[in-house]
Design a protein around this motif. Structure first.
Motif, PDB file in Angstrom:
ATOM      1  N   ALA A 117       0.744  -1.187   0.034  1.00  0.00           N
ATOM      2  CA  ALA A 117       0.065  -0.140  -0.139  1.00  0.00           C
ATOM      3  C   ALA A 117       0.737   1.186   0.217  1.00  0.00           C
ATOM      4  N   ASN A 118       2.082   1.009   0.637  1.00  0.00           N
ATOM      5  CA  ASN A 118       2.785   2.436   0.795  1.00  0.00           C
ATOM      6  C   ASN A 118       4.158   2.461  -0.327  1.00  0.00           C
ATOM      7  N   ILE A 119       4.181   1.089  -0.944  1.00  0.00           N
ATOM      8  CA  ILE A 119       5.402   1.284  -1.961  1.00  0.00           C
ATOM      9  C   ILE A 119       5.185   1.211  -3.338  1.00  0.00           C
ATOM     10  N   LYS A 120       3.957   0.402  -3.693  1.00  0.00           N
ATOM     11  CA  LYS A 120       3.465   0.331  -5.133  1.00  0.00           C
ATOM     12  C   LYS A 120       3.827   1.423  -5.808  1.00  0.00           C
ATOM     13  N   GLY A 121       4.313   1.439  -6.911  1.00  0.00           N
ATOM     14  CA  GLY A 121       4.624   2.583  -7.948  1.00  0.00           C
ATOM     15  C   GLY A 121       5.678   3.597  -7.603  1.00  0.00           C
ATOM     16  N   LYS A 122       6.238   3.411  -6.447  1.00  0.00           N
ATOM     17  CA  LYS A 122       7.222   4.147  -5.896  1.00  0.00           C
ATOM     18  C   LYS A 122       8.700   3.679  -6.031  1.00  0.00           C
ATOM     19  N   ILE A 123       9.764   4.589  -5.840  1.00  0.00           N
ATOM     20  CA  ILE A 123      10.917   4.303  -5.895  1.00  0.00           C
ATOM     21  C   ILE A 123      11.552   3.872  -4.512  1.00  0.00           C
ATOM     22  N   VAL A 124      12.209   2.646  -4.083  1.00  0.00           N
ATOM     23  CA  VAL A 124      12.676   2.465  -2.886  1.00  0.00           C
ATOM     24  C   VAL A 124      13.893   2.984  -2.678  1.00  0.00           C
ATOM     25  N   PHE A 125      14.212   3.398  -1.749  1.00  0.00           N
ATOM     26  CA  PHE A 125      15.754   4.248  -1.505  1.00  0.00           C
ATOM     27  C   PHE A 125      16.029   3.438  -0.121  1.00  0.00           C
ATOM     28  N   TYR A 126      17.148   2.593  -0.311  1.00  0.00           N
ATOM     29  CA  TYR A 126      17.862   1.960   0.716  1.00  0.00           C
ATOM     30  C   TYR A 126      18.979   3.048   1.369  1.00  0.00           C
ATOM     31  N   ASN A 156      23.567  -6.536   1.672  1.00  0.00           N
ATOM     32  CA  ASN A 156      22.412  -7.279   1.314  1.00  0.00           C
ATOM     33  C   ASN A 156      21.284  -6.324   0.636  1.00  0.00           C
ATOM     34  N   GLN A 157      21.458  -4.966   0.949  1.00  0.00           N
ATOM     35  CA  GLN A 157      20.449  -4.026   0.382  1.00  0.00           C
ATOM     36  C   GLN A 157      20.668  -3.752  -1.035  1.00  0.00           C
ATOM     37  N   ARG A 158      22.028  -3.897  -1.514  1.00  0.00           N
ATOM     38  CA  ARG A 158      22.680  -3.734  -2.760  1.00  0.00           C
ATOM     39  C   ARG A 158      22.316  -5.283  -3.664  1.00  0.00           C
ATOM     40  N   TYR A 159      22.762  -6.156  -2.951  1.00  0.00           N
ATOM     41  CA  TYR A 159      22.450  -7.422  -3.584  1.00  0.00           C
ATOM     42  C   TYR A 159      21.062  -7.819  -3.861  1.00  0.00           C
ATOM     43  N   LYS A 160      20.069  -7.838  -2.933  1.00  0.00           N
ATOM     44  CA  LYS A 160      18.749  -8.387  -2.907  1.00  0.00           C
ATOM     45  C   LYS A 160      17.581  -7.181  -2.853  1.00  0.00           C
ATOM     46  N   GLY A 161      18.146  -5.992  -3.066  1.00  0.00           N
ATOM     47  CA  GLY A 161      17.338  -4.879  -2.760  1.00  0.00           C
ATOM     48  C   GLY A 161      15.946  -4.574  -3.923  1.00  0.00           C
ATOM     49  N   ALA A 162      16.589  -5.096  -5.009  1.00  0.00           N
ATOM     50  CA  ALA A 162      15.476  -5.176  -6.179  1.00  0.00           C
ATOM     51  C   ALA A 162      14.513  -6.229  -5.964  1.00  0.00           C
ATOM     52  N   VAL A 163      14.968  -7.421  -5.647  1.00  0.00           N
ATOM     53  CA  VAL A 163      13.976  -8.433  -5.541  1.00  0.00           C
ATOM     54  C   VAL A 163      13.137  -8.153  -4.374  1.00  0.00           C
ATOM     55  N   THR A 216       8.615   0.634  -8.553  1.00  0.00           N
ATOM     56  CA  THR A 216       9.020   0.885  -9.846  1.00  0.00           C
ATOM     57  C   THR A 216      10.627   0.919 -10.091  1.00  0.00           C
ATOM     58  N   GLY A 217      11.368   0.982  -9.033  1.00  0.00           N
ATOM     59  CA  GLY A 217      12.732   1.164  -9.317  1.00  0.00           C
ATOM     60  C   GLY A 217      13.236   1.322  -7.828  1.00  0.00           C
ATOM     61  N   VAL A 218      14.792   0.963  -7.708  1.00  0.00           N
ATOM     62  CA  VAL A 218      15.339   0.731  -6.541  1.00  0.00           C
ATOM     63  C   VAL A 218      16.700   1.859  -6.477  1.00  0.00           C
ATOM     64  N   ILE A 219      16.906   2.531  -5.540  1.00  0.00           N
ATOM     65  CA  ILE A 219      18.410   3.612  -5.484  1.00  0.00           C
ATOM     66  C   ILE A 219      18.828   3.039  -4.123  1.00  0.00           C
ATOM     67  N   VAL A 220      20.219   2.552  -4.056  1.00  0.00           N
ATOM     68  CA  VAL A 220      20.783   2.058  -3.027  1.00  0.00           C
ATOM     69  C   VAL A 220      22.038   3.071  -2.731  1.00  0.00           C
ATOM     70  N   ARG A 221      22.218   3.291  -1.486  1.00  0.00           N
ATOM     71  CA  ARG A 221      23.278   4.091  -0.676  1.00  0.00           C
ATOM     72  C   ARG A 221      24.438   3.388  -0.931  1.00  0.00           C
ATOM     73  N   SER A 222      25.496   4.050  -1.597  1.00  0.00           N
ATOM     74  CA  SER A 222      26.796   3.319  -1.783  1.00  0.00           C
ATOM     75  C   SER A 222      27.567   2.653  -0.597  1.00  0.00           C
TER      76      SER A 222
END
Length: 470
Positions: free
Chosen positions: A146-155, A175-182, A190-196
Motif C-alpha cells: 500500500a505504501n510502496i507500489k508505484g514508488k522508488i525504494v531508497f535503501y 544485502n540491500q544492494r544485492y537483494k534490494g530489487a528482489v 518501480t525502481g530501487v536506489i541504494v546508498r553506496s
C-alpha cells in the motif's frame, strides 16, 4: 647409556630446528628485499590498469587482460602456463546514467548514480516517482504494498562507522544492494536506489553485483547506486518535502554468456608434485575505474609470488600454482570452474591463498582451517614480526578459493589495512594512482613468505619433530 642417547637425540633435533629457523629467516629476508628492490608487481599493475583498464567480465578489456597476463607468466620460465575456458556473463553498462531529485515545487537537483551490475535498464524516457526511504527489508515489509507500489525504494542503511573491521561493516549492509530489487519488487516498486557501500562522504557512486533470483523478466525493476553525499541530500530533502520525486535513467543490458578464461601457471614440485599450493586473485573488475585495488593488486601480487621463487632460485618441494580467476565480481564462474576441474582430476590442493582486499599495507592473514593447522601457522608468526605482520586470525579466505575447501586443507586471505579500501571499492577512483608501490610490494613479499613456509613444511602440524618428513 639410554639417557645419553636420548639427550643426544634431543640435542640433534634442537640443532636441526634451529638451523631450519635461521634458514627460514634468511629466505624470508631475501624475499622482502627482492620484492622491494627488484619487484615487478607495480610494473605489471601499471600496464594492466593504464594500458588495459577496467576489465568487466565478458568484455574486450577482459580478453586483453587474459592475453597479457598469460604472456607475462610465460616469460617467467614456469613449468607450464595455460588457459582454462569458462563461460561468463556479459553485462554492459551503456551510456552514462543520469538522475535528479525533483522538489514538490518542480525544482531539480542533479545527483550522482550508477547502475548496479546485472540491473535492467529503465524505460527510454527514464523512471520518475515518489520515494520511500528504508533501512532494512523488515522496514520494507512493514510498509507493505500500500505504501510502496508505484514508488522508488531508497535503501539508505550506511556502513557502520564504529566497526574497525571494515569488511564487517560492508557485510552489514551489502544485502540491500544485492537483494534490494528482489525485495522491493514484491511490493510493486518501480525502481530501487541504494546508498553506496562507502564509509566516507563523497560524490562517487559505487557499483556492485545484484540479483533478481528467479524473478520473471517483466517483473524486474532497475536498480542503481547513489553516492553517499547524494544519499544524505536525498534523505534530508525527503524529511522536508514528502512530495519530492526521484528521476533516473540508465541503459544497461544483459547479453548472452561468452567464453573467457582463468589464466594458470605453475612450478612443478620437486618432491611432492601432487601436493598443490595455489595463490591467486581475480582478473575481472568493474568498469567505472581501472580495477587497480579490486583486484589488479591481487593479480600482480600472485604473479609475483612465482616470479620471486624463480628469481631467488627457490626450488619448491610442492607444486606452486598461480590462478588468475575470471568473473569473481558478478558470478564467481572462474572460481567454481577451477574447483570443479580440480575435483574431477582428483587434485590435492593443500593450501590456497587469495589476495582480494586491495593493495594497501599488509597486516597479516585470515585462515580457514582446523585448530591443528592454525596452531602451526601461529608458530611461524615470529618470522613475520620484523615486517610488522601481526594479524593471524581464523576467518574467511577468498571468494575464488573458497570452493576448494576440504576438511584437511588450509585456505587463507591476505589482510591489508582496510581503512581506505571502501573509499575506492567498485568506484571510479579505483585507479592506479591510488596504489602505493611500496605497499603493493610488501603485500607480494608477505604472500610469498607464507607460500614458502607452506611449501617447506606442508599442512601437517609439527607436533613431534622426530616425525618431520621434510
Amino acid at each position: 647409556m639410554k639417557l645419553s642417547r636420548t639427550l643426544l637425540l634431543v640435542f640433534v633435533i634442537s640443532a636441526i630446528l634451529q638451523f631450519q629457523a635461521q634458514t627460514d629467516e634468511a629466505v624470508i629476508k631475501d624475499i622482502y628485499k627482492t620484492s622491494l628492490t627488484n619487484g615487478n608487481s607495480y610494473q605489471w599493475l601499471d600496464y594492466l590498469s593504464n594500458q588495459i583498464g577496467g576489465r568487466l567480465s565478458g568484455s574486450y578489456n577482459a580478453e586483453l587482460a587474459v592475453n597479457y597476463t598469460k604472456t607475462e607468466l610465460e616469460k617467467l620460465g614456469l613449468t607450464k602456463v595455460w588457459l582454462q575456458p569458462v563461460m561468463v556473463p556479459k553485462w554492459v553498462r551503456g551510456a552514462k546514467e543520469y538522475a535528479y531529485i525533483e522538489s514538490s515545487e518542480g525544482k531539480t537537483t542533479t545527483v550522482n548514480i550508477c547502475a548496479l551490475g546485472g540491473s535492467v535498464a529503465t524505460p527510454g524516457i527514464g523512471v520518475k516517482a515518489e520515494v520511500v526511504e528504508v533501512k532494512s527489508f523488515e522496514e520494507l515489509a512493514t510498509l507493505g504494498e500500500a505504501n510502496i507500489k508505484g514508488k522508488i525504494v531508497f535503501y539508505n542503511r550506511p556502513m557502520q562507522a564504529d566497526l574497525i573491521q571494515t569488511f564487517q561493516a560492508y557485510g552489514g549492509c551489502v544485502n540491500q544492494r544485492y537483494k534490494g530489487a528482489v525485495e522491493a519488487a514484491k511490493y510493486g516498486a518501480t525502481g530501487v536506489i541504494v546508498r553506496s557501500m562507502n564509509l566516507r562522504l563523497d560524490d562517487l557512486p559505487h557499483t556492485g553485483s545484484m540479483t533478481y533470483e528467479d524473478l520473471p523478466n517483466d517483473k524486474r525493476i532497475p536498480s542503481a547506486a547513489i553516492s553517499t553525499n547524494d544519499a544524505e541530500l536525498l534523505s534530508s530533502m525527503l524529511k522536508l518535502d514528502t512530495g519530492a520525486k526521484f528521476y533516473f535513467r540508465q541503459h544497461c543490458k544483459q547479453l548472452k554468456d561468452v567464453q573467457s578464461y582463468n589464466v594458470i601457471g605453475e612450478i612443478k614440485g620437486s618432491e611432492y608434485p601432487d601436493e598443490i599450493i595455489t595463490v591467486g586473485g581475480h582478473l575481472d573488475s568493474w568498469d567505472l575505474g581501472d580495477g587497480s585495488h579490486d583486484d589488479g593488486a591481487g593479480v600482480v601480487q600472485s604473479m609475483e609470488v612465482l616470479r620471486l621463487f624463480k628469481v631467488l632460485n627457490i626450488t619448491p618441494k610442492r607444486t606452486i600454482r598461480v590462478v588468475l580467476f575470471m568473473n569473481e565480481e558478478n558470478g564467481l564462474r572462474g572460481g567454481k570452474k577451477y574447483a570443479e576441474e580440480a575435483k574431477t582430476k582428483g587434485e590435492n590442493h593443500i593450501f590456497a591463498l587469495e589476495s582480494d582486499a586491495g593493495g594497501f599495507t599488509p597486516r597479516g592473514f585470515s585462515f580457514d582451517c582446523n585448530d591443528a593447522n592454525f596452531n602451526q601457522v601461529l608458530s611461524w608468526k615470529p618470522l613475520f614480526k620484523p615486517y610488522l605482520i601481526h594479524y593471524f586470525e581464523k576467518g574467511g579466505s577468498g571468494a575464488d578459493v573458497g570452493p576448494l575447501k576440504s576438511e584437511t586443507n588450509v585456505l587463507a586471505g591476505l589482510r591489508p589495512d582496510s581503512q581506505r579500501y571502501f573509499d575506492h571499492h567498485h568506484a571510479s577512483n579505483d585507479t592506479f594512482d591510488a596504489v602505493n608501490k611500496r605497499e603493493l610490494e610488501l603485500g607480494a613479499a608477505t604472500m610469498t613468505a607464507l607460500v614458502y613456509l607452506y611449501d617447506t613444511y606442508g599442512v601437517n602440524p609439527i607436533s613431534n619433530p622426530s616425525t618431520l618428513k621434510d
